[in-house]
Design a protein around this motif. Structure first.
Motif, PDB file in Angstrom:
ATOM      1  N   VAL A   1     -12.358   1.396   0.634  1.00  0.00           N
ATOM      2  CA  VAL A   1     -11.869   1.044  -0.694  1.00  0.00           C
ATOM      3  C   VAL A   1     -12.467   1.987  -1.738  1.00  0.00           C
TER       4      VAL A   1
ATOM      5  N   PHE B   1       0.792  -1.218   0.000  1.00  0.00           N
ATOM      6  CA  PHE B   1       0.000   0.000   0.000  1.00  0.00           C
ATOM      7  C   PHE B   1       0.831   1.279   0.000  1.00  0.00           C
TER       8      PHE B   1
ATOM      9  N   LEU C   1       4.600   0.025  -3.306  1.00  0.00           N
ATOM     10  CA  LEU C   1       4.359  -0.418  -4.668  1.00  0.00           C
ATOM     11  C   LEU C   1       3.710   0.645  -5.569  1.00  0.00           C
ATOM     12  N   PRO C   2       2.698   1.373  -5.076  1.00  0.00           N
ATOM     13  CA  PRO C   2       2.038   2.337  -5.972  1.00  0.00           C
ATOM     14  C   PRO C   2       3.012   3.381  -6.500  1.00  0.00           C
ATOM     15  N   ALA C   3       2.775   3.850  -7.714  1.00  0.00           N
ATOM     16  CA  ALA C   3       3.670   4.811  -8.341  1.00  0.00           C
ATOM     17  C   ALA C   3       3.836   6.045  -7.457  1.00  0.00           C
TER      18      ALA C   3
ATOM     19  N   LEU D   1      -2.318   8.272  -4.167  1.00  0.00           N
ATOM     20  CA  LEU D   1      -3.306   7.230  -3.925  1.00  0.00           C
ATOM     21  C   LEU D   1      -3.945   7.431  -2.553  1.00  0.00           C
TER      22      LEU D   1
ATOM     23  N   LEU E   1      -6.499   5.026   2.194  1.00  0.00           N
ATOM     24  CA  LEU E   1      -5.448   4.031   2.432  1.00  0.00           C
ATOM     25  C   LEU E   1      -5.262   3.611   3.895  1.00  0.00           C
TER      26      LEU E   1
END
Lengths: 330, 323
Positions: free
Chosen positions: A290, A27, A30-32, A37, A295
């Motif tokens: 979600v 969370f 990994l996300p760009a 996010l 997050l």
């Protein structure tokens, strides 16, 4: 026994640490752009910058994870804006970007509804499942066995949301026996608590008792063909004693395992049930988080659910030792 | 069923029969297997020929039909049972008037192809991990077994729901287009991630009981490489338990696919899917129950058929197991 318990708790703790690393990695790493996010839908460049700062995303990964773990263990303080501080006592899981509330408080608010669903439903599906499995095994091949197996197969093939809608259509809309399901604290009104929870309980009980009925039946039939049961019968024990003291006792061990895991899963949030019946529990919190891409709340619900599953695993292993002498002695 | 019934009709000498031929004989005489197989075949076929329905009905699954709706009644379908008529055989969707039959057959396409692809992926991963873990034992086994344990410790539906936007973000930033082109691969990844440990555990157990058998020793003595032992000697002997596990797991994959879509982390509108049809029907379930009933009952039938077929396959391949 004590040493085994200690070893299991340490093992469970290790699994949780790995789960927390995986969750953190998925969370926040990994996300760009995790800040983008984490920022949710109503996002501004200033907000992104602020989140990047409070989450310390400019720091190396090890320090970031260290702060995350530190928050859970001893608590942490977030800088909000330039001067304001947000104190987050242990176990700190951050605060919601949507409502600015601490995740732990949100979890506390939502836990009672989920606990009500999980406990009520699990008592119901365990009793119904065991009873119909026992009757099936004792009356093997008779109509009642075929009937209860048919019901079990139907239950195992139905979807929670479909059954939920059908039951709601029948009992709320057509017969009007019940109000639309909802959560009322049992400390406020027991009768409203029961009527509000009745449909979620029935739905889960119908679907999950199917598994228990099949397991009980299969387990008992297997034990019944063992030599020691023939011996018990030959030495003149009553059927009642054989069936309950010997057969059921052996057949119940795998059921304990499945029950523990089901209960652990349910306590983490009966996601679909809460979603369909609109019950404000942990599962509903997760689905809301979600859809808002909130997050910290997502991470919080997943971590809490994982804790329940790990605890359930340990309890199951301990019960196994109590129930099965072979495990105790090895 | 007596043995004579199973014996081959030819009397030209005694023929040996392979276990698979025997299993096939048993399946051939199992009426439940035929009926459930027929139901599955039916749903597969309607999914495959979905575009044909589009030609027959002269409309598309996404075109609106306001003429089939009653504006005065809040745009609910005109006629009984959700507007079932000769032009719209399964009725129309409230508010939009989209043809439910077409959405249903195209939905079968999406639902089944996602579930079956996820099954395939999970099976391949599960079988490979199970084989390696069971055959090599030791450190490899410890690491792989721990991995299975950890995956199983995740709350699967919750996690699947939570991870979908994140994975989507990752794939989109690596250049995949927005929408279903990214969402569907993500769903397949998520569903198979939580499915493989169940298959791996069973394969692992089977391999452990098989690796000490004489034929493996013989091959080893002949100088076979370890890869040869795993994939050429042991794997061919495992297809029966693998087939049974897969058959019994398909229903849960179908269920998960529909559940994910139902919870809003699945196939994106206007692409049709049984889970999304159910989701779309929720606000109307009390006024137009037919709309909920059609995809819900179809899902039930399909999952039931897979469950029954799985039981039949297990009974055919493992005659010792008693029902």
């Amino acid at each position: 026994m004590f040493r085994y318990l200690v070893r299991r708790v340490i093992g469970g703790g290790l699994v949780l640490i790995i789960v927390s690393m995986v969750v953190f990695g998925l969370f926040y790493v990994l996300p760009a752009d995790p800040a983008r996010l984490a920022c949710g839908k109503a996002c501004t460049p200033e907000l992104i910058a602020e989140i990047r700062h409070t989450l310390e995303l400019d720091q190396p990964l090890t320090i970031q994870y260290g702060r995350f773990a530190e928050g859970i263990l001893v608590g942490r303080t977030y800088l909000k804006g330039s001067t304001a501080q947000l104190n987050c006592p242990a176990p700190c899981l951050g605060y919601s970007y949507d409502t600015d509330e601490l995740v732990t408080n949100l979890l506390k608010d939502r836990a009672p509804a989920t606990l009500s669903i999980a406990l009520g439903a699990s008592i119901l599906f365990l009793l119904v499942g065991l009873a119909s499995g026992i009757i099936s095994a004792l009356r093997r091949g008779k109509w009642i066995d075929k009937f209860s197996q048919g019901v079990a197969l139907t239950g195992a093939s139905l979807q929670i949301y479909f059954v939920a809608l059908i039951l709601q259509f029948i009992f709320v809309d057509k017969l009007q026996w019940l109000h639309t399901p909802g959560y009322v604290s049992p400390f406020t009104s027991v009768s409203q608590w029961v009527t509000g929870m009745a449909l979620p309980w029935l739905t889960l009980a119908f679907l999950l008792s199917a598994i228990y009925a099949r397991l009980t039946r299969a387990g008992m039939l297997e034990v019944m063909s063992e030599d020691y049961i023939r011996t018990a019968r030959a030495k003149g024990l009553t059927l009642r004693r054989i069936n309950f003291k010997h057969v059921l006792r052996s057949a119940i061990t795998p059921i304990v395992t499945v029950f523990g895991l089901d209960l652990g899963q349910l306590l983490g949030g009966a996601v679909i049930t809460e979603y369909v019946f609109n019950i404000p529990g942990l599962g509903r919190l997760a689905t809301e988080a979600v859809s808002n891409v909130d997050l910290p709340v997502i991470v919080g619900t997943v971590m809490l659910a994982a804790v329940f599953i790990v605890i359930a695993n340990i309890v199951v292993d301990l019960l196994y030792m109590v129930l099965d002498p072979k495990v105790r002695l090895s | 069923m007596s043995l004579d019934q199973l014996a081959p009709a030819s009397t030209a000498g005694v023929e040996g029969r392979s276990p698979s031929a025997m299993a096939w004989e048993r399946i051939k005489h199992d009426r439940t297997a035929w009926i459930s197989g027929g139901v599955i075949f039916f749903f597969l076929i309607i999914g495959i020929i979905a575009p044909l329905f589009q030609r027959i009905l002269h409309t598309s699954p996404n075109s609106f039909h306001p003429e089939a709706l009653d504006e005065a009644m809040g745009a609910m379908p005109i006629g009984h049972f959700g507007g079932i008529s000769s032009t719209h055989w399964f009725g129309v969707e409230p508010r939009t008037g989209r043809d439910i039959l077409l959405r249903f057959v195209f939905g079968a396409r999406t639902s089944l192809s996602i579930a079956l692809t996820a099954t395939l992926v999970a099976t391949v991963i599960g079988v490979v991990v199970g084989l390696l873990s069971g055959f090599f034992g030791g450190k490899i086994d410890q690491v792989l077994s721990r991995m299975m344990e950890i995956v199983l410790a995740f709350p699967s539906i919750l996690f699947a729901l939570a991870i979908t936007p994140v994975l989507e973000n990752v794939l989109e930033s690596s250049g995949l287009p927005k929408g279903n082109a990214t969402r569907i691969p993500v769903m397949i990844m998520v569903i198979s991630t939580f499915g493989w440990p169940y298959i791996a555990r069973i394969v692992r157990g089977q391999v452990i009981s098989m690796r000490e058998r004489e034929f493996v020793d013989a091959a080893r003595a002949l100088g076979a490489t370890r890869l040869h032992l795993v994939f050429k000697q042991i794997l061919p002997n495992l297809w029966a338990p693998i087939l049974v596990t897969v058959a019994l797991n398909i229903p849960s994959f179908i269920t998960q696919e529909a559940a994910l879509t139902f919870l809003g982390a699945g196939v994106i509108e206007p692409t049709s899917d049984w889970g999304s049809m159910l989701l779309a029907s929720v606000p109307f379930y009390s006024v137009d129950p037919m709309y909920t009933f059609i995809p819900g009952f179809a899902l039930f039938l399909l999952v039931l058929a897979f469950n029954l077929l799985g039981d039949s396959v297990r009974d055919a391949l493992d005659p010792k197991s008693s029902r």
